[in-house]
Design a protein around this motif. Sequence first.
Motif, PDB file in Angstrom:
ATOM      1  N   ALA A   5      31.493  13.622   3.042  1.00  0.00           N
ATOM      2  CA  ALA A   5      30.629  13.655   4.223  1.00  0.00           C
ATOM      3  C   ALA A   5      29.958  12.310   4.479  1.00  0.00           C
ATOM      4  N   PHE A   6      30.091  11.410   3.532  1.00  0.00           N
ATOM      5  CA  PHE A   6      29.456  10.100   3.664  1.00  0.00           C
ATOM      6  C   PHE A   6      30.541   9.026   3.670  1.00  0.00           C
ATOM      7  N   PRO A   7      30.967   8.577   4.866  1.00  0.00           N
ATOM      8  CA  PRO A   7      32.078   7.625   4.953  1.00  0.00           C
ATOM      9  C   PRO A   7      31.867   6.365   4.124  1.00  0.00           C
ATOM     10  N   LEU A   8      30.631   5.848   4.082  1.00  0.00           N
ATOM     11  CA  LEU A   8      30.383   4.618   3.346  1.00  0.00           C
ATOM     12  C   LEU A   8      30.564   4.802   1.846  1.00  0.00           C
ATOM     13  N   LEU A   9      30.475   6.056   1.385  1.00  0.00           N
ATOM     14  CA  LEU A   9      30.653   6.336  -0.027  1.00  0.00           C
ATOM     15  C   LEU A   9      32.051   6.849  -0.329  1.00  0.00           C
ATOM     16  N   ASP A  10      32.929   6.767   0.656  1.00  0.00           N
ATOM     17  CA  ASP A  10      34.306   7.170   0.434  1.00  0.00           C
ATOM     18  C   ASP A  10      34.942   6.221  -0.574  1.00  0.00           C
ATOM     19  N   PRO A  11      35.585   6.726  -1.632  1.00  0.00           N
ATOM     20  CA  PRO A  11      36.156   5.861  -2.669  1.00  0.00           C
ATOM     21  C   PRO A  11      37.120   4.811  -2.130  1.00  0.00           C
ATOM     22  N   VAL A  12      37.936   5.179  -1.133  1.00  0.00           N
ATOM     23  CA  VAL A  12      38.891   4.220  -0.581  1.00  0.00           C
ATOM     24  C   VAL A  12      38.153   3.057   0.083  1.00  0.00           C
ATOM     25  N   THR A  13      37.090   3.370   0.838  1.00  0.00           N
ATOM     26  CA  THR A  13      36.291   2.323   1.480  1.00  0.00           C
ATOM     27  C   THR A  13      35.634   1.428   0.434  1.00  0.00           C
ATOM     28  N   LEU A  14      35.108   2.053  -0.612  1.00  0.00           N
ATOM     29  CA  LEU A  14      34.470   1.286  -1.682  1.00  0.00           C
ATOM     30  C   LEU A  14      35.478   0.370  -2.372  1.00  0.00           C
ATOM     31  N   LEU A  15      36.668   0.889  -2.638  1.00  0.00           N
ATOM     32  CA  LEU A  15      37.694   0.088  -3.302  1.00  0.00           C
ATOM     33  C   LEU A  15      38.078  -1.126  -2.468  1.00  0.00           C
ATOM     34  N   PHE A  16      38.276  -0.913  -1.177  1.00  0.00           N
ATOM     35  CA  PHE A  16      38.656  -2.020  -0.305  1.00  0.00           C
ATOM     36  C   PHE A  16      37.529  -3.058  -0.231  1.00  0.00           C
ATOM     37  N   SER A  17      36.285  -2.585  -0.198  1.00  0.00           N
ATOM     38  CA  SER A  17      35.134  -3.493  -0.147  1.00  0.00           C
ATOM     39  C   SER A  17      35.037  -4.321  -1.423  1.00  0.00           C
ATOM     40  N   ILE A  18      35.234  -3.670  -2.574  1.00  0.00           N
ATOM     41  CA  ILE A  18      35.173  -4.386  -3.855  1.00  0.00           C
ATOM     42  C   ILE A  18      36.289  -5.416  -3.935  1.00  0.00           C
ATOM     43  N   CYS A  19      37.468  -5.040  -3.452  1.00  0.00           N
ATOM     44  CA  CYS A  19      38.614  -5.951  -3.454  1.00  0.00           C
ATOM     45  C   CYS A  19      38.303  -7.215  -2.653  1.00  0.00           C
ATOM     46  N   LEU A  20      37.821  -7.043  -1.416  1.00  0.00           N
ATOM     47  CA  LEU A  20      37.493  -8.194  -0.573  1.00  0.00           C
ATOM     48  C   LEU A  20      36.367  -9.024  -1.184  1.00  0.00           C
ATOM     49  N   LEU A  21      35.360  -8.340  -1.726  1.00  0.00           N
ATOM     50  CA  LEU A  21      34.222  -9.033  -2.327  1.00  0.00           C
ATOM     51  C   LEU A  21      34.661  -9.870  -3.525  1.00  0.00           C
ATOM     52  N   SER A  22      35.571  -9.328  -4.326  1.00  0.00           N
ATOM     53  CA  SER A  22      36.064 -10.055  -5.502  1.00  0.00           C
ATOM     54  C   SER A  22      36.789 -11.329  -5.090  1.00  0.00           C
ATOM     55  N   PHE A  23      37.670 -11.220  -4.098  1.00  0.00           N
ATOM     56  CA  PHE A  23      38.403 -12.403  -3.636  1.00  0.00           C
ATOM     57  C   PHE A  23      37.459 -13.429  -3.002  1.00  0.00           C
ATOM     58  N   LEU A  24      36.435 -12.948  -2.302  1.00  0.00           N
ATOM     59  CA  LEU A  24      35.461 -13.859  -1.696  1.00  0.00           C
ATOM     60  C   LEU A  24      34.706 -14.626  -2.780  1.00  0.00           C
ATOM     61  N   MET A  25      34.255 -13.915  -3.821  1.00  0.00           N
ATOM     62  CA  MET A  25      33.528 -14.565  -4.909  1.00  0.00           C
ATOM     63  C   MET A  25      34.424 -15.539  -5.675  1.00  0.00           C
ATOM     64  N   ALA A  26      35.711 -15.198  -5.781  1.00  0.00           N
ATOM     65  CA  ALA A  26      36.662 -16.101  -6.437  1.00  0.00           C
ATOM     66  C   ALA A  26      36.788 -17.398  -5.647  1.00  0.00           C
ATOM     67  N   MET A  27      36.862 -17.283  -4.326  1.00  0.00           N
ATOM     68  CA  MET A  27      36.993 -18.465  -3.478  1.00  0.00           C
ATOM     69  C   MET A  27      35.731 -19.324  -3.545  1.00  0.00           C
ATOM     70  N   VAL A  28      34.562 -18.678  -3.518  1.00  0.00           N
ATOM     71  CA  VAL A  28      33.301 -19.418  -3.593  1.00  0.00           C
ATOM     72  C   VAL A  28      33.192 -20.162  -4.921  1.00  0.00           C
ATOM     73  N   SER A  29      33.552 -19.489  -6.014  1.00  0.00           N
ATOM     74  CA  SER A  29      33.482 -20.115  -7.336  1.00  0.00           C
ATOM     75  C   SER A  29      34.430 -21.301  -7.433  1.00  0.00           C
ATOM     76  N   PHE A  30      35.633 -21.132  -6.900  1.00  0.00           N
ATOM     77  CA  PHE A  30      36.635 -22.198  -6.991  1.00  0.00           C
ATOM     78  C   PHE A  30      36.215 -23.419  -6.175  1.00  0.00           C
ATOM     79  N   THR A  31      35.693 -23.189  -4.977  1.00  0.00           N
ATOM     80  CA  THR A  31      35.276 -24.320  -4.139  1.00  0.00           C
ATOM     81  C   THR A  31      34.027 -24.991  -4.703  1.00  0.00           C
ATOM     82  N   THR A  32      33.142 -24.213  -5.319  1.00  0.00           N
ATOM     83  CA  THR A  32      31.935 -24.785  -5.921  1.00  0.00           C
ATOM     84  C   THR A  32      32.281 -25.707  -7.081  1.00  0.00           C
ATOM     85  N   ALA A  33      33.380 -25.419  -7.768  1.00  0.00           N
ATOM     86  CA  ALA A  33      33.789 -26.245  -8.912  1.00  0.00           C
ATOM     87  C   ALA A  33      34.006 -27.695  -8.501  1.00  0.00           C
ATOM     88  N   GLY A  34      34.417 -27.924  -7.261  1.00  0.00           N
ATOM     89  CA  GLY A  34      34.662 -29.282  -6.803  1.00  0.00           C
ATOM     90  C   GLY A  34      33.405 -30.123  -6.715  1.00  0.00           C
TER      91      GLY A  34
END
Length: 403
Positions: A5-34
Amino acid sequence: MHFTAFPLLDPVTLLFSICLLSFLMAMVSFTTAGSMPEQAPALREFSKSMSVAGCAFLLYYLRGNISWFLGFFVSNALFLMSSYFGLTAYARLLRLNLSTPIVAGLVVFGVSGVAATYFFQTPRQVAVFTVSAAITVMWSINVALIASGMTKRPTPSALLGIVIFAIGAVAFAARTIFCIAGEGASISPTSGAFLQVGLLLFGAVFIAASAVTFLAAAHERQRSGIEENALRDGLTGLYNRAALFRIARELDATRDATRYAVVMLDIDYFKDINDRHGHSGGDVVLAQAAALIASLARKADAVFRYGGEEFCVLLYDSGQQEAEHFSARVVGAAGRSVANLPDGSIVPFTFSAGYATRSTATTHGAARELFASVLERADLALYRAKRGGRNQSVAALPVVAIT
């Protein structure tokens, strides 16, 4: 309990959000290394951790549309590897030793349960147990790493890192216990079960918080490194005069009966060495003389290049006997040493030394002796050593004798 009943708490939505967030943090960390060369290895390792986590959650997200091998076996193996890279990233950032075989063994232990379930059709509970137990131990090690890398004044990033990984370790420990009790055996992240959704919610918060914490810690290390370099002598690597007077202010501010001794050292006839071998040869002698002093000092002591060919050593918790012994050791060791120049020349050198110990006696409420007074007495003793023939150590006159 389900959350359909709570779309934002739907596991599929959460999984996709975590996936995008992980890749975003990876990109930020890699660019910060420079922009932070000294912290680049740790930041790239953390970027690897976030990238692998993103791949794991992407496979979780695609489960049902891809092979069971990818959606189950590979995804869980990647999740374990993400924790492994996170550990090695913190170890590199904090310059701490990490027992790689032990951590690799935890990954193998976690994967073994997944392999048993995939290849031998053992109950899924086995995979849940091994993965959760391995993550619990690895994140507990992460807490210990961060705690051991903290200075006397813990930074906000260190405290937050400890809290985040401690909560994560407790969460996976609880999942391990539930598994032993026969509950929560399903490892399908698309399940709407309360425990699964709770873990996914925590996963989203954990990815964001751990990335922010790690980046903040890297910035703090970079800033402290810059400050440290400003207090170091570029030629010898010893602390410089500015560092000496900073410590002096701290010692004077304590206003207690702290015992310490100051030893002043000067390379004898250094001008002749410079005239004979040039300034480059003199620099080699300075560097090797500094290394000799540092090798004889205790870890608790501080060695400084005071200026030119003059050095200062601060002996903590030391009195007359310790100062005399240290000075004699340095003078004696220098007399048996030579500096090897790049052109093959061998240059003998000696030290003159003067030492003084802090007077902690007070008379009629007078303040205890300040650092500047101890330093001045040690410098006068050095002058007497040079006037008396060099290649010797001389004790300073007592405070009462020079007032």
